[in-house]
Design an enzyme around this catalytic site. Structure first.
Site, PDB file in Angstrom:
ATOM      1  N   ASN A  44      18.462  41.312  79.595  1.00 38.71           N
ATOM      2  CA  ASN A  44      18.017  42.337  78.655  1.00 38.71           C
ATOM      3  C   ASN A  44      16.601  42.789  79.007  1.00 38.71           C
ATOM      4  O   ASN A  44      15.725  41.962  79.256  1.00 38.71           O
ATOM      5  CB  ASN A  44      18.025  41.710  77.243  1.00 38.71           C
ATOM      6  CG  ASN A  44      17.861  42.717  76.129  1.00 38.71           C
ATOM      7  OD1 ASN A  44      18.599  43.714  76.076  1.00 38.71           O
ATOM      8  ND2 ASN A  44      16.927  42.486  75.224  1.00 38.71           N
ATOM      9  N   GLU A  69      13.414  40.425  79.604  1.00 38.96           N
ATOM     10  CA  GLU A  69      12.179  41.013  80.142  1.00 38.96           C
ATOM     11  C   GLU A  69      11.550  40.184  81.267  1.00 38.96           C
ATOM     12  O   GLU A  69      10.362  39.863  81.233  1.00 38.96           O
ATOM     13  CB  GLU A  69      11.181  41.238  79.002  1.00 38.96           C
ATOM     14  CG  GLU A  69      11.729  42.178  77.934  1.00 38.96           C
ATOM     15  CD  GLU A  69      10.875  42.264  76.675  1.00 38.96           C
ATOM     16  OE1 GLU A  69       9.762  41.723  76.674  1.00 38.96           O
ATOM     17  OE2 GLU A  69      11.335  42.876  75.698  1.00 38.96           O
ATOM     18  N   HIS A  85      13.852  51.339  73.485  1.00 35.86           N
ATOM     19  CA  HIS A  85      12.727  51.633  72.593  1.00 35.86           C
ATOM     20  C   HIS A  85      12.105  52.938  73.086  1.00 35.86           C
ATOM     21  O   HIS A  85      11.340  52.945  74.060  1.00 35.86           O
ATOM     22  CB  HIS A  85      11.692  50.505  72.633  1.00 35.86           C
ATOM     23  CG  HIS A  85      12.187  49.224  72.055  1.00 35.86           C
ATOM     24  ND1 HIS A  85      12.527  49.089  70.719  1.00 35.86           N
ATOM     25  CD2 HIS A  85      12.435  48.012  72.613  1.00 35.86           C
ATOM     26  CE1 HIS A  85      12.926  47.853  70.484  1.00 35.86           C
ATOM     27  NE2 HIS A  85      12.894  47.180  71.624  1.00 35.86           N
ATOM     28  N   ASP A 132      15.472  52.271  69.074  1.00 36.90           N
ATOM     29  CA  ASP A 132      14.697  52.960  68.038  1.00 36.90           C
ATOM     30  C   ASP A 132      13.947  54.105  68.718  1.00 36.90           C
ATOM     31  O   ASP A 132      13.741  54.104  69.926  1.00 36.90           O
ATOM     32  CB  ASP A 132      13.757  52.042  67.239  1.00 36.90           C
ATOM     33  CG  ASP A 132      12.841  51.160  68.073  1.00 36.90           C
ATOM     34  OD1 ASP A 132      12.538  51.520  69.232  1.00 36.90           O
ATOM     35  OD2 ASP A 132      12.413  50.105  67.571  1.00 36.90           O
ATOM     36  N   GLU A 164      18.424  47.521  71.617  1.00 40.35           N
ATOM     37  CA  GLU A 164      17.281  47.501  70.684  1.00 40.35           C
ATOM     38  C   GLU A 164      16.826  48.919  70.354  1.00 40.35           C
ATOM     39  O   GLU A 164      15.626  49.210  70.292  1.00 40.35           O
ATOM     40  CB  GLU A 164      16.107  46.698  71.274  1.00 40.35           C
ATOM     41  CG  GLU A 164      16.456  45.274  71.648  1.00 40.35           C
ATOM     42  CD  GLU A 164      15.264  44.440  72.111  1.00 40.35           C
ATOM     43  OE1 GLU A 164      14.107  44.837  71.867  1.00 40.35           O
ATOM     44  OE2 GLU A 164      15.505  43.384  72.714  1.00 40.35           O
TER      45      GLU A 164
HETATM   46  O1  G3I Z   1       6.552  35.067  60.481  1.00 40.35           O
HETATM   47  C1  G3I Z   1       5.174  35.464  60.440  1.00 40.35           C
HETATM   48  C2  G3I Z   1       4.690  35.549  59.009  1.00 40.35           C
HETATM   49  O2  G3I Z   1       4.730  34.272  58.443  1.00 40.35           O
HETATM   50  C3  G3I Z   1       3.265  36.124  58.977  1.00 40.35           C
HETATM   51  O3  G3I Z   1       2.877  36.326  57.650  1.00 40.35           O
HETATM   52  C4  G3I Z   1       3.229  37.464  59.724  1.00 40.35           C
HETATM   53  C5  G3I Z   1       1.812  38.012  59.787  1.00 40.35           C
HETATM   54  O4  G3I Z   1       1.659  38.899  60.865  1.00 40.35           O
HETATM   55  O5  G3I Z   1       3.695  37.265  61.041  1.00 40.35           O
HETATM   56  C6  G3I Z   1       5.041  36.821  61.093  1.00 40.35           C
HETATM   57  O6  G3I Z   1       5.453  36.693  62.399  1.00 40.35           O
HETATM   58  C7  G3I Z   1       5.658  37.912  63.106  1.00 40.35           C
HETATM   59  C8  G3I Z   1       7.138  38.044  63.462  1.00 40.35           C
HETATM   60  O7  G3I Z   1       7.313  39.198  64.257  1.00 40.35           O
HETATM   61  C9  G3I Z   1       8.042  38.143  62.238  1.00 40.35           C
HETATM   62  O8  G3I Z   1       7.859  39.340  61.542  1.00 40.35           O
HETATM   63  C10 G3I Z   1       4.817  37.872  64.368  1.00 40.35           C
HETATM   64  O9  G3I Z   1       3.434  37.890  64.015  1.00 40.35           O
HETATM   65  C11 G3I Z   1       5.135  39.062  65.238  1.00 40.35           C
HETATM   66  O10 G3I Z   1       4.470  38.893  66.504  1.00 40.35           O
HETATM   67  C12 G3I Z   1       6.613  39.140  65.493  1.00 40.35           C
HETATM   68  O11 G3I Z   1       6.868  40.310  66.238  1.00 40.35           O
HETATM   69  C13 G3I Z   1       8.123  40.401  66.830  1.00 40.35           C
HETATM   70  C14 G3I Z   1       7.946  40.639  68.325  1.00 40.35           C
HETATM   71  O12 G3I Z   1       9.219  40.827  68.948  1.00 40.35           O
HETATM   72  C15 G3I Z   1       7.239  39.460  68.988  1.00 40.35           C
HETATM   73  O13 G3I Z   1       7.197  39.561  70.327  1.00 40.35           O
HETATM   74  C16 G3I Z   1       8.867  41.573  66.215  1.00 40.35           C
HETATM   75  O14 G3I Z   1       9.176  41.273  64.850  1.00 40.35           O
HETATM   76  C17 G3I Z   1      10.164  41.858  66.979  1.00 40.35           C
HETATM   77  O15 G3I Z   1      10.725  43.048  66.534  1.00 40.35           O
HETATM   78  C18 G3I Z   1       9.855  41.991  68.474  1.00 40.35           C
HETATM   79  O16 G3I Z   1      11.074  42.179  69.127  1.00 40.35           O
HETATM   80  C19 G3I Z   1      11.006  42.428  70.539  1.00 40.35           C
HETATM   81  C20 G3I Z   1      12.273  41.848  71.141  1.00 40.35           C
HETATM   82  O17 G3I Z   1      12.382  40.479  70.796  1.00 40.35           O
HETATM   83  C21 G3I Z   1      12.297  42.030  72.658  1.00 40.35           C
HETATM   84  N1  G3I Z   1      12.128  43.438  73.002  1.00 40.35           N
HETATM   85  C22 G3I Z   1      10.954  44.080  72.416  1.00 40.35           C
HETATM   86  C23 G3I Z   1      10.950  43.936  70.892  1.00 40.35           C
HETATM   87  C24 G3I Z   1       9.763  44.644  70.282  1.00 40.35           C
HETATM   88  O18 G3I Z   1       8.575  44.062  70.676  1.00 40.35           O
END
Ligand code: G3I
Length: 359
Positions: A209, A168, A245, A278, A276
């Site tokens: 990506n 990105e 997405h 969905d 990715e």
């Molecule tokens: O690990 C903590 C956990 O300890 C806590 O309890 C919880 C409470 O909110 O948060 C957890 O961390 C989260 C993490 O995902 C794991 O689930 C973060 O807050 C959350 O911000 C994070 O989001 C991820 C996001 O990227 C961050 O930018 C998503 O899971 C993930 O699916 C998403 O993936 C991105 C790709 O990397 C790039 N392309 C877009 C895609 C969707 O945004």
């Protein structure tokens, strides 16, 4: 031949199949309800990898982790760590690398005949505070980038088939997206990251990506120009990941549009993967919406099948029990192939029948 020699599926396919395939009415084209063949078998027959992102810290290791892991290994032959290979997870303190969580996913993949896509080395998000709150000269930032990329890619040398090296880097209007790396190094951070990754593992396929580059427009044009320039400069970029997405009905391009856009990138000599995928719908979803969603998934798989340079389709998770969508897009969800109780949805049957019968 699109890809690799066929995988030995043995152990993985011995794991219990996901059940409940008779509870959902089949989408067009119809598939016999008795067909319990997993996605990975039909994908492999077409020279494709079919993958899923996995967030190790959530369902994978949670209370229903046994079923989660069984379905994952049964249906998919590629695994992408959804968060565990991001910079803040791997280098939470400067020079201190924590590989244990990502290692466990790589080990799971190896034990179940699955490939690994590494995600992601250089991104403007999920950076540790020691990095973002520090004061760095451009030269120091370049050293930090090179050290992270070479340490991580070196650690997984020979175990990660392909890496999202840069994620990105472009804003929606196609300009260079501001962020830590762009702000400190300038646009050259992109080439530097690819060169460092190639030096650490010359066999891994190195990807740029992004999202919003699946259809023609300013961002796809800009990604094309960026990749053409990198290729012309001899930067070792081997592929482009179209994240995929999508929003159901109207937000998902047709197979023709997707395939034409993929062909353009492929003409640069790049692999073009769906990384990715969905398709989100309003929740609670209706049967009609899930049928439209199934057709959207079908379009994406069909476009990949029509594109020789497309040998990988990854969905961003596989059960509606775990997805980034509901917390990001309020009122939306149900974006994946299986529902929250692991039952296949119309989208699952659409993907499987398209893999089986062709696009
Ligand atoms: O690990 C903590 C956990 O300890 C806590 O309890 C919880 C409470 O909110 O948060 C957890 O961390 C989260 C993490 O995902 C794991 O689930 C973060 O807050 C959350 O911000 C994070 O989001 C991820 C996001 O990227 C961050 O930018 C998503 O899971 C993930 O699916 C998403 O993936 C991105 C790709 O990397 C790039 N392309 C877009 C895609 C969707 O945004």
């Amino acid at each position: 031949m699109r890809r690799h020699a066929p995988l030995a599926l043995g152990a993985a396919l011995a794991i219990a199949a996901c059940g409940g395939e008779t509870t959902t009415s089949p989408p067009p084209p119809p598939v016999q309800a008795a067909d319990t063949t997993p996605l990975r078998t039909y994908a492999a027959a077409r020279g494709l990898f079919i993958g899923s992102a996995v967030d190790r810290g959530f369902r994978y290791a949670g209370s229903d982790g046994v079923q989660f892991r069984s379905v994952l290994a049964h249906q998919f032959d590629m695994l992408v760590p959804e968060n565990d290979m991001k910079f803040d997870h791997l280098q939470p303190q400067q020079g201190t690398y924590v590989f244990v969580h990502a290692d466990s996913l790589v080990a799971f993949a190896a034990a179940n005949g699955m490939q690994v896509r590494g995600h992601t080395l250089v991104w403007h998000r999920q950076l540790p505070s020691w990095l973002t709150s520090g004061t760095w000269t451009p030269t120091q930032a370049e050293s930090l980038l090179a050290a992270h990329v070479s340490t991580v890619v070196g650690h997984y040398r020979g175990q990660v088939r392909e890496w999202d090296v840069v994620n990105e880097a472009l804003a929606d209007d196609g300009t260079l997206r501001p962020g830590f790396w762009a702000d400190h190094i300038g646009a050259d951070y992109i080439a530097q990251a690819f060169r460092a990754a190639h030096q650490a593992d010359s066999t891994a396929i190195l990807f740029y990506n992004d999202y919003g580059i699946e259809w023609p427009g300013a961002k796809a044009d800009s990604a094309y120009a960026l990749l053409a320039r990198l290729r012309a400069q001899g930067v070792p970029v081997g592929g482009v990941g179209s994240q995929g997405h999508f929003q159901y009905a109207g937000g998902t391009p047709s197979a023709d549009v997707l395939a034409a856009n993929m062909a353009r990138f492929a003409a640069l000599g790049l692999q073009v993967h769906i990384t990715e995928l969905d398709v989100r719908v309003p929740v609670p979803s209706t049967a009609d919406e899930l049928q439209t969603q199934a057709q959207n998934y079908q379009s994406v798989v069909a476009a990949c099948l029509r594109t020789a340079a497309c040998n990988t389709i990854v969905t961003w998770g596989f059960t509606d029990r775990e997805s980034w969508i509901p917390s990001t897009f309020s009122g939306w969800g149900d974006a994946l192939l299986l529902d929250a109780t692991y039952h296949p949805k119309p989208a699952f049957f659409a993907v499987r029948s398209t893999l089986k019968n062709g696009g």
